[in-house]
Design an enzyme around this catalytic site. Structure first.
Site, PDB file in Angstrom:
ATOM      1  N   ASP A 325       0.785  -1.245  -0.166  1.00 50.80           N
ATOM      2  CA  ASP A 325      -0.324  -0.157  -0.206  1.00 50.80           C
ATOM      3  C   ASP A 325       0.743   1.150   0.296  1.00 50.80           C
ATOM      4  OD1 ASP A 325      -2.343   1.316  -0.408  1.00 50.80           O
ATOM      5  OD2 ASP A 325      -2.384   1.555   1.850  1.00 50.80           O
ATOM      6  N   ASP A 342       2.604   2.297   7.945  1.00 48.58           N
ATOM      7  CA  ASP A 342       1.118   1.756   7.692  1.00 48.58           C
ATOM      8  C   ASP A 342       1.703   0.308   6.827  1.00 48.58           C
ATOM      9  OD1 ASP A 342      -1.596   1.115   7.581  1.00 48.58           O
ATOM     10  OD2 ASP A 342      -1.568   2.979   6.423  1.00 48.58           O
TER      11      ASP A 342
HETATM   12  N1  LIG Z   1       4.765   6.358  14.056  1.00 46.37           N
HETATM   13  C1  LIG Z   1       3.666   7.608  13.674  1.00 46.37           C
HETATM   14  N2  LIG Z   1       3.905   8.860  14.121  1.00 46.37           N
HETATM   15  C2  LIG Z   1       3.905   9.751  14.021  1.00 46.37           C
HETATM   16  N3  LIG Z   1       2.715   9.592  13.343  1.00 46.37           N
HETATM   17  C3  LIG Z   1       2.516   8.806  12.507  1.00 46.37           C
HETATM   18  C4  LIG Z   1       2.246   7.497  13.034  1.00 46.37           C
HETATM   19  N4  LIG Z   1       1.822   6.551  12.256  1.00 46.37           N
HETATM   20  C5  LIG Z   1       1.059   7.791  11.839  1.00 46.37           C
HETATM   21  N5  LIG Z   1       1.594   8.375  11.946  1.00 46.37           N
HETATM   22  C6  LIG Z   1       0.281   9.261  11.038  1.00 46.37           C
HETATM   23  O1  LIG Z   1      -0.829   8.787  11.217  1.00 46.37           O
HETATM   24  C7  LIG Z   1      -1.753   8.963   9.878  1.00 46.37           C
HETATM   25  C8  LIG Z   1      -2.108   7.373   9.759  1.00 46.37           C
HETATM   26  O2  LIG Z   1      -1.135   6.357  10.004  1.00 46.37           O
HETATM   27  P1  LIG Z   1      -1.229   4.691   8.894  1.00 46.37           P
HETATM   28  O3  LIG Z   1      -0.950   4.861   7.667  1.00 46.37           O
HETATM   29  O4  LIG Z   1      -0.137   3.633   9.592  1.00 46.37           O
HETATM   30  O5  LIG Z   1      -3.259   4.372   9.072  1.00 46.37           O
HETATM   31  P2  LIG Z   1      -3.967   3.932   8.137  1.00 46.37           P
HETATM   32  O6  LIG Z   1      -3.954   2.482   8.587  1.00 46.37           O
HETATM   33  O7  LIG Z   1      -3.897   5.002   6.699  1.00 46.37           O
HETATM   34  O8  LIG Z   1      -5.758   4.705   9.300  1.00 46.37           O
HETATM   35  P3  LIG Z   1      -6.380   4.767   7.628  1.00 46.37           P
HETATM   36  O9  LIG Z   1      -6.672   3.677   6.616  1.00 46.37           O
HETATM   37  O10 LIG Z   1      -7.668   4.774   8.347  1.00 46.37           O
HETATM   38  O11 LIG Z   1      -6.522   6.590   7.270  1.00 46.37           O
HETATM   39  C9  LIG Z   1      -0.507   8.469   8.781  1.00 46.37           C
HETATM   40  O12 LIG Z   1      -1.169   9.469   8.202  1.00 46.37           O
HETATM   41  C10 LIG Z   1       0.634   9.705   9.768  1.00 46.37           C
HETATM   42  O13 LIG Z   1       0.141  10.759   9.660  1.00 46.37           O
HETATM   43 MG   LIG Z   2      -2.408   4.859   5.894  1.00 44.48          MG
END
Ligand SMILES: Nc1ncnc2c1ncn2[C@@H]1O[C@H](COP(=O)(O)OP(=O)(O)OP(=O)(O)O)[C@@H](O)[C@H]1O
Ligand SMILES: [Mg+2]
EC number: 2.7.11.1
Length: 558
Positions: A325, A342
């Site tokens: 992804d 992610d």
């Molecule tokens: N370890 C981290 N430190 C700082 N920001 C983070 C971190 N992990 C995630 N984020 C922030 O959170 C957002 C969403 O995280 P992630 O992409 O892991 O979730 P997701 O699975 O895409 O959730 P969804 O699909 O529901 O939006 C990221 O785009 C980022 O901005």
């Molecule tokens: Mg994401």
């Protein structure tokens, strides 16, 4: 008595007295009102797996993600997964907790959980979701509002967060950094009382009440790490599986020295990880939102593109993963560095659709960087760069390898650019066999390879890869979380040659690059190199085939 006792009725965040008194051989007696948010119906039928107020698995250590068991995906995953299944029981409706708690008297089980809940309640004030970082001007106000309203925690999640606080992984949980369809990510801090230092952390909470996880089935079906299957009808289990997958994938990527959140702790659908952001608690922007400044912005984008290609190769070769992804939404940017996030859907190369996912990742990455004005390489070239088993897996060698790809590639006139587009399209729609079983005419293909036409096969690298690499990867994982992978990969095959996989692919057009000013000379040189390699491959092939057969049979036995 606590002078704040009155207040406790009004605010769940206020400190609570334990609401039970223990009486020998009778268990616990309720002695005061249990705050609504902590209430469990006593004497009620055993909670169903989907019940909101079923906390037992939270306090059941057996049901916790066993760090050692899964450490760095070491050893035999199938064995450890089976062990987990035995522990948890794997039939559809049965709850994890009931399988592992069978010998415990019911009264005590409830009592002990109640007791633990009461103990945790002292941390309630440390979950402060209202402390969401309000915008400092440039942030989207609407987004902040939405974040606040979206971040109501269900009771189970709240309980897990309290437990995370109790165990010292974080000291306070703050507002949401991101609220999404599948997960919310919260900011958190850890105070070190001895040093007075504050460390920021991030907590990803997967949503258990969503249906979209069911669509994600394609990422686990066929993955051997999850070959014991999963229960689609059980959201809670599914989501737990996703969180586990993300945790393990993060660990692999982190261990390979790739910038990503450090995986810290996991409980059911709640994952604590390192925070990617500044010391004030502002998260780094997604690559999509990154603003580069300076006179050489174009060059910076170009560099980031090359950096990312290297990361993709390293993730594939060293971590044995395809992100699946990858896009500007799942990469964070800071100070010239890319951070991969992610990774819950990332799959191993032997997942039946891994190469299809890789191709999709390559397309997304290419599309984004083209929009930024970067001169990108053709999808097929990148695909081969990532999957080629020979060649470096370290920087700065990988960057050099990409530079060579640029130097030797075929571009020039505009019509060639169209040709690249056509080739990209063809490549994106080409059938890619994922396993040897899918290579239906292996003899014909083997002849092709024997004749030196192996690079015509889209999966040429995959074949060599499956032959040589899996053992390598296993060895590395057996070596246990060493945290480093010093091998540069080029020592893998005795006659490895960095340019082996790039030269012969550039048949058409005019090469750019200072080294080859004279076109005819270049052409002749390439012809000679190709010829030499053809010769070499004639000898090499039977060995490869042999290994292929050996490896395919040994894989089947597993
Ligand atoms: N370890 C981290 N430190 C700082 N920001 C983070 C971190 N992990 C995630 N984020 C922030 O959170 C957002 C969403 O995280 P992630 O992409 O892991 O979730 P997701 O699975 O895409 O959730 P969804 O699909 O529901 O939006 C990221 O785009 C980022 O901005
Ligand atoms: Mg994401």
């Amino acid at each position: 008595m606590d002078p704040a006792a009155d207040a406790s009725a009004a605010s769940p965040a206020a400190p609570h007295q334990p609401p039970y008194t223990y009486t020998a051989s009778q268990g616990y007696e309720q002695t005061s009102d249990i705050p609504a948010e902590l209430r469990i119906q006593r004497g009620a039928p055993a909670p169903s797996d989907q019940a909101e107020d079923d906390f037992d698995d939270i306090f059941d250590d057996d049901a916790a993600f066993d760090d050692e068991e899964w450490a760095a995906d070491s050893g035999d995953l199938t064995k450890s997964y089976n062990r987990q299944r035995q522990l948890h029981g794997d039939e559809g409706g049965a709850t994890l907790l009931r399988a592992s708690n069978q010998q415990k008297p019911t009264a005590n089980t409830f009592a002990s959980v109640d007791d633990q809940i009461s103990a945790l309640s002292k941390h309630a004030a440390k979950i402060r979701l209202d402390s969401v970082k309000q915008d400092g001007g440039d942030k989207d106000k609407d987004k902040a509002d939405r974040a606040t309203s979206d971040q109501v925690l269900d009771q189970r999640t709240r309980m897990i967060l309290l437990q995370m606080i109790n165990r010292g992984f974080v000291s306070e949980v703050h507002g949401a950094i991101s609220t999404g369809k599948e997960a919310n990510v919260y900011g958190a801090v850890l105070h070190d009382n001895s040093t007075g230092e504050t460390t920021h952390r991030a907590i990803k909470v997967y949503k258990t009440a969503i249906l979209s996880f069911k669509d994600r089935e394609r990422y686990i079906t066929g993955e051997y790490r999850f070959k014991s299957g999963f229960d689609k009808g059980n959201n809670r289990k599914m989501v737990k599986l996703w969180a586990e997958k993300e945790f393990r994938n993060l660990r692999r990527i982190h261990n390979a020295g790739i910038l990503c959140p450090e995986p810290i702790s996991l409980k059911l659908h709640v994952l604590v990880m390192g925070f990617l952001g500044d010391r004030k608690g502002w998260a780094y922007p997604r690559l999509r939102d990154a603003t580069l400044s300076g006179d050489d912005v174009e060059q910076q984008w170009q560099k980031l593109y090359v950096q990312l290609l290297g990361l993709m190769r390293r993730i594939y070769q060293v971590c044995r993963l395809v992100h699946a992804d990858l896009s500007e939404y799942n990469i964070l940017y800071n100070a010239g560095q890319l951070y991969i996030i992610d990774v819950s859907q990332s799959v191993e190369p032997d997942h039946p659709r891994s190469l299809e996912f890789l191709r999709m990742d390559i397309k997304n990455v290419g599309d984004f960087f083209r929009r930024k004005g970067v001169d990108t390489l053709p999808d097929r070239t990148i695909f081969n760069f990532i999957t080629a088993p020979e060649g470096a897996v370290e920087e700065p060698e990988m960057t050099k390898a990409v530079e060579t790809l640029y130097e030797t590639r075929v571009v020039g006139a505009d019509e060639d650019q169209d040709q690249v587009e056509v080739d990209n399209e063809v490549f994106r729609n080409q059938y890619i066999p994922q396993t040897l079983e899918q290579v239906y005419d292996i003899e014909k293909d083997a002849q092709k390879v024997g004749k030196g036409e192996g690079n015509d096969l889209v999966y040429s690298n995959l074949l060599a890869d499956q032959v040589v690499k899996p053992n390598d990867a296993e060895k590395k994982e057996d070596d246990e979380e060493s945290g480093s992978n010093e091998e540069d990969g080029s020592g893998d095959s005795p006659d490895s040659d960095d340019s082996d996989y790039d030269e012969s692919r550039f048949e058409k057009g005019t090469p750019r690059g200072r080294r080859f000013e004279d076109k005819d000379e270049k052409k002749a040189h390439k012809e000679a190199v190709k010829e030499a390699k053809r010769e070499k491959r004639k000898d090499k092939m039977p060995k490869h085939l042999k290994k292929k057969i050996v490896s395919s049979t040994s894989r089947k036995k597993k």
